[in-house]
Write a protein that holds these residues in place. Structure first.
Motif, mmCIF file in Angstrom:
data_model
loop_
_atom_site.group_PDB
_atom_site.id
_atom_site.type_symbol
_atom_site.label_atom_id
_atom_site.label_comp_id
_atom_site.label_asym_id
_atom_site.label_seq_id
_atom_site.Cartn_x
_atom_site.Cartn_y
_atom_site.Cartn_z
ATOM 1 N N PHE A 124 0.849 -1.188 0.000
ATOM 2 C CA PHE A 124 0.000 0.000 0.000
ATOM 3 C C PHE A 124 0.885 1.238 0.000
ATOM 4 O O PHE A 124 1.827 1.345 0.803
ATOM 5 C CB PHE A 124 -0.885 0.040 1.260
ATOM 6 C CG PHE A 124 -1.530 1.391 1.429
ATOM 7 C CD1 PHE A 124 -2.777 1.644 0.874
ATOM 8 C CD2 PHE A 124 -0.875 2.430 2.089
ATOM 9 C CE1 PHE A 124 -3.349 2.898 0.978
ATOM 10 C CE2 PHE A 124 -1.447 3.697 2.192
ATOM 11 C CZ PHE A 124 -2.686 3.929 1.640
ATOM 12 N N ASP A 154 -6.719 1.565 -3.535
ATOM 13 C CA ASP A 154 -7.289 1.511 -2.179
ATOM 14 C C ASP A 154 -8.101 2.778 -1.943
ATOM 15 O O ASP A 154 -7.599 3.881 -2.122
ATOM 16 C CB ASP A 154 -6.146 1.428 -1.154
ATOM 17 C CG ASP A 154 -6.645 1.490 0.284
ATOM 18 O OD1 ASP A 154 -6.722 0.423 0.914
ATOM 19 O OD2 ASP A 154 -6.941 2.596 0.769
ATOM 20 N N ALA A 173 -10.467 0.680 3.118
ATOM 21 C CA ALA A 173 -9.876 0.797 4.455
ATOM 22 C C ALA A 173 -10.925 0.726 5.550
ATOM 23 O O ALA A 173 -10.643 0.254 6.643
ATOM 24 C CB ALA A 173 -9.129 2.126 4.556
ATOM 25 N N GLN A 225 -5.202 -6.779 9.586
ATOM 26 C CA GLN A 225 -4.209 -5.768 9.955
ATOM 27 C C GLN A 225 -4.086 -5.662 11.472
ATOM 28 O O GLN A 225 -5.025 -5.295 12.180
ATOM 29 C CB GLN A 225 -4.607 -4.413 9.364
ATOM 30 C CG GLN A 225 -3.460 -3.444 9.457
ATOM 31 C CD GLN A 225 -3.901 -2.000 9.422
ATOM 32 O OE1 GLN A 225 -3.568 -1.295 8.504
ATOM 33 N NE2 GLN A 225 -4.631 -1.558 10.421
ATOM 34 N N ALA A 233 0.501 -2.103 13.111
ATOM 35 C CA ALA A 233 0.492 -1.433 11.797
ATOM 36 C C ALA A 233 0.481 0.075 11.890
ATOM 37 O O ALA A 233 -0.032 0.650 12.851
ATOM 38 C CB ALA A 233 -0.743 -1.888 11.014
ATOM 39 N N GLY A 234 0.999 0.720 10.851
ATOM 40 C CA GLY A 234 0.864 2.163 10.699
ATOM 41 C C GLY A 234 -0.529 2.509 10.218
ATOM 42 O O GLY A 234 -1.177 1.720 9.533
ATOM 43 N N GLY A 276 0.746 -5.474 9.145
ATOM 44 C CA GLY A 276 1.074 -4.935 10.457
ATOM 45 C C GLY A 276 2.350 -5.523 10.990
ATOM 46 O O GLY A 276 2.400 -6.699 11.342
ATOM 47 N N GLY A 277 3.419 -4.723 10.978
ATOM 48 C CA GLY A 277 4.671 -5.163 11.587
ATOM 49 C C GLY A 277 5.534 -6.013 10.676
ATOM 50 O O GLY A 277 6.461 -6.668 11.144
ATOM 51 N N TRP A 297 0.794 -7.720 3.335
ATOM 52 C CA TRP A 297 0.373 -6.388 2.880
ATOM 53 C C TRP A 297 1.184 -5.400 3.707
ATOM 54 O O TRP A 297 1.026 -5.326 4.929
ATOM 55 C CB TRP A 297 -1.130 -6.276 3.134
ATOM 56 C CG TRP A 297 -1.784 -4.959 2.911
ATOM 57 C CD1 TRP A 297 -1.767 -3.888 3.755
ATOM 58 C CD2 TRP A 297 -2.632 -4.581 1.806
ATOM 59 N NE1 TRP A 297 -2.528 -2.863 3.248
ATOM 60 C CE2 TRP A 297 -3.077 -3.262 2.056
ATOM 61 C CE3 TRP A 297 -3.053 -5.219 0.651
ATOM 62 C CZ2 TRP A 297 -3.928 -2.581 1.181
ATOM 63 C CZ3 TRP A 297 -3.903 -4.533 -0.210
ATOM 64 C CH2 TRP A 297 -4.326 -3.238 0.050
ATOM 65 N N GLY A 301 2.762 -1.485 4.445
ATOM 66 C CA GLY A 301 2.532 -0.059 4.228
ATOM 67 C C GLY A 301 3.718 0.798 4.630
ATOM 68 O O GLY A 301 4.245 1.581 3.848
ATOM 69 N N SER A 302 4.172 0.617 5.867
ATOM 70 C CA SER A 302 5.195 1.531 6.401
ATOM 71 C C SER A 302 6.508 1.490 5.627
ATOM 72 O O SER A 302 7.100 2.537 5.351
ATOM 73 C CB SER A 302 5.470 1.196 7.875
ATOM 74 O OG SER A 302 4.344 1.515 8.651
HETATM 75 C C1 LIG Z 1 1.299 6.562 5.936
HETATM 76 C C2 LIG Z 1 0.248 5.488 5.926
HETATM 77 C C3 LIG Z 1 -1.004 5.782 5.376
HETATM 78 C C4 LIG Z 1 -1.991 4.786 5.331
HETATM 79 N N1 LIG Z 1 -3.192 5.082 4.737
HETATM 80 C C5 LIG Z 1 -4.062 4.073 4.473
HETATM 81 C C6 LIG Z 1 -5.207 4.286 3.638
HETATM 82 O O1 LIG Z 1 -5.453 5.397 3.151
HETATM 83 N N2 LIG Z 1 -5.994 3.214 3.370
HETATM 84 C C7 LIG Z 1 -5.722 1.952 3.859
HETATM 85 O O2 LIG Z 1 -6.443 1.003 3.536
HETATM 86 N N3 LIG Z 1 -4.669 1.735 4.671
HETATM 87 C C8 LIG Z 1 -3.825 2.756 4.969
HETATM 88 N N4 LIG Z 1 -2.707 2.504 5.738
HETATM 89 C C9 LIG Z 1 -2.498 1.145 6.286
HETATM 90 C C10 LIG Z 1 -1.802 0.248 5.255
HETATM 91 O O3 LIG Z 1 -2.693 -0.090 4.210
HETATM 92 C C11 LIG Z 1 -1.313 -1.066 5.872
HETATM 93 O O4 LIG Z 1 -2.396 -1.856 6.277
HETATM 94 C C12 LIG Z 1 -0.368 -0.920 7.039
HETATM 95 O O5 LIG Z 1 0.587 0.071 6.782
HETATM 96 C C13 LIG Z 1 0.317 -2.273 7.308
HETATM 97 O O6 LIG Z 1 1.113 -2.244 8.433
HETATM 98 P P1 LIG Z 1 2.649 -1.728 8.432
HETATM 99 O O7 LIG Z 1 2.519 -0.238 8.531
HETATM 100 O O8 LIG Z 1 3.206 -2.331 9.664
HETATM 101 O O9 LIG Z 1 3.284 -2.194 7.163
HETATM 102 C C14 LIG Z 1 -1.725 3.500 5.857
HETATM 103 C C15 LIG Z 1 -0.475 3.230 6.416
HETATM 104 C C16 LIG Z 1 0.501 4.199 6.472
HETATM 105 C C17 LIG Z 1 1.838 3.865 7.084
#
Ligand SMILES: Cc1cc2nc3c(=O)[nH]c(=O)nc-3n(C[C@H](O)[C@H](O)[C@H](O)COP(=O)(O)O)c2cc1C
Length: 369
Positions: free
Chosen positions: A18, A67, A143, A186, A190-191, A219-220, A239, A241-242
């Motif tokens: 993401f 997304d 989301a 998630q 997670a962020g 997440g993580g 999946w 994100g961070s």
């Molecule tokens: C800066 C940032 C913005 C995010 N914005 C969204 C979003 O708009 N929609 C969404 O489904 N998830 C969003 N997420 C969550 C991510 O899709 C993802 O589930 C999450 O980052 C996974 O955990 P991680 O941060 O440990 O990798 C966001 C995460 C971050 C870090």
């Protein structure tokens, strides 16, 4: 890092990314993963069109997705001005006083915050979908719960798989009942917006609850060992994100913020309502502390809080006001210690995954098998 799901999608690695940045989404898909562009900031359909055109031109024919942040409950006829009017004066004054305390300059005349709530409104998300379904997206993720039934039907008519994030097995079952194709489990680490159940517990709970639907663990996760762990817990992929925030292709507006992310350890985040009114994991800063302080006014519910702080967040980012400067990011930030290209992240994930699988085989006395 192949699974039934990655084979079905024709991708080399079951790693979904993401990201709000088109260049990162395209690079993830080119590297053999599955890039998913976050659409929440696209309030103008033409901007989304421009960036999807860009992805199409740079993705080398590999699959990618979109997304959206579509609320499960429909709020009819509420405008941004209506929401503005609901914000108490005391909260506005708290923002003014806190920014003044740190000497945060004003935005220039006519300059608007890039971060508004409108991307969370159902009609805005629907406009985004009107654009997106003209492109060969393969996945639509939401989301905030299951998308409305007509959106799921429309996606399926376009041969687009539908996924949604879930922070509990109960939410995941709702997604399955709504006819979704993939659940993103998630965890607490997670962020961004996140629930209270950690990935170690959540992933197998969700896998069991929605079997045989494929589950992606989120997440993580930032290393190949963690990818191996997620697959061991029953996930069909991961999946992330961070980790993409500090890749060289990312376009974070503030160099100081990148420095902060690279220096942060795994205890540097907090799950706070300061940004949107719903608990979201982010860097802990004096800004989040001010909102979480029982002596302060406390946060407002979503979407009021997001609107209240939108300009303040833009000002803090623009002027890089160090003690207040933050971003959503997960606990994996502790392993984000250098700027790497997306391809280098994939190389590290693949290597770490192979090492982890070898180690498990060795420990289990199965070397050579
Ligand atoms: C800066 C940032 C913005 C995010 N914005 C969204 C979003 O708009 N929609 C969404 O489904 N998830 C969003 N997420 C969550 C991510 O899709 C993802 O589930 C999450 O980052 C996974 O955990 P991680 O941060 O440990 O990798 C966001 C995460 C971050 C870090």
């Amino acid at each position: 890092m192949q699974t039934e799901l990655s084979n079905r999608l024709g991708i080399e690695h079951a790693v979904f990314g993401f990201t709000p940045f088109p260049a990162v989404a395209a690079a993830i898909s080119r590297a053999g993963g599955f890039g998913v562009l976050g659409a929440v900031r696209y309030t103008a359909p033409d901007d989304l069109k421009r960036d999807l055109d860009w992805i199409e031109a740079h993705v080398d024919g590999m699959p990618y997705g979109l997304d959206v942040v579509m609320p499960a409950r429909k709020v009819e006829g509420v405008t941004e001005a209506d929401v503005e009017a609901m914000i108490p004066e005391g909260h506005r004054q708290f923002v003014v006083d806190t920014l003044a305390k740190y000497g945060v300059p004003e935005l220039a005349e006519g300059e608007v915050s890039g971060w508004r709530i409108t991307g969370w409104m159902e009609q805005v998300a629907r406009n985004q979908l009107d654009v997106a379904f003209d492109y060969p997206i393969r996945l639509l993720a939401n989301a905030l719960g299951s998308p409305p039934a007509d959106v799921v039907t429309r996606a399926h008519e376009h041969d687009v798989l539908v996924a949604a994030l879930a922070g509990s097995a109960r939410h995941a079952v709702k997604h399955a009942e709504a006819g979704l194709d993939i659940v993103v489990a998630q965890g607490y680490e997670a962020g961004g917006h996140t629930g209270e159940i950690a990935s170690m517990v959540l992933t197998p709970d969700v896998v069991d609850a929605v079997d045989p639907l494929p589950v992606l663990a989120a997440g993580g996760i930032g290393s190949g060992q963690q990818v191996a762990a997620a697959l061991a817990l029953g996930a069909q992929g991961v999946w992330l994100g961070s980790v993409w925030l500090t890749v060289t292709e990312a376009e974070l507006p503030s160099p100081k913020l990148i420095e902060k992310l690279l220096a942060a350890d795994s205890g540097a985040t907090v799950r706070s309502r300061a940004l949107t009114g719903k608990p979201a994991r982010q860097l802990r800063t004096e800004w989040t502390d001010a909102w979480d302080d029982p002596a302060g006014p406390g946060t407002l519910p979503m979407p009021l809080q997001g609107l209240l702080v939108a300009d303040a967040v833009s000002r803090i980012q623009k002027y890089e006001v160090d003690p207040l400067l933050g971003t959503p990011v997960g606990q994996i930030v502790g392993r984000m210690n250098s700027e790497r290209s997306v391809q280098a992240v994939f190389d590290d994930l693949t290597r770490g995954f192979e090492q982890a699988v070898d180690r498990i085989n060795r420990i289990a006395g199965r070397s050579g098998q």
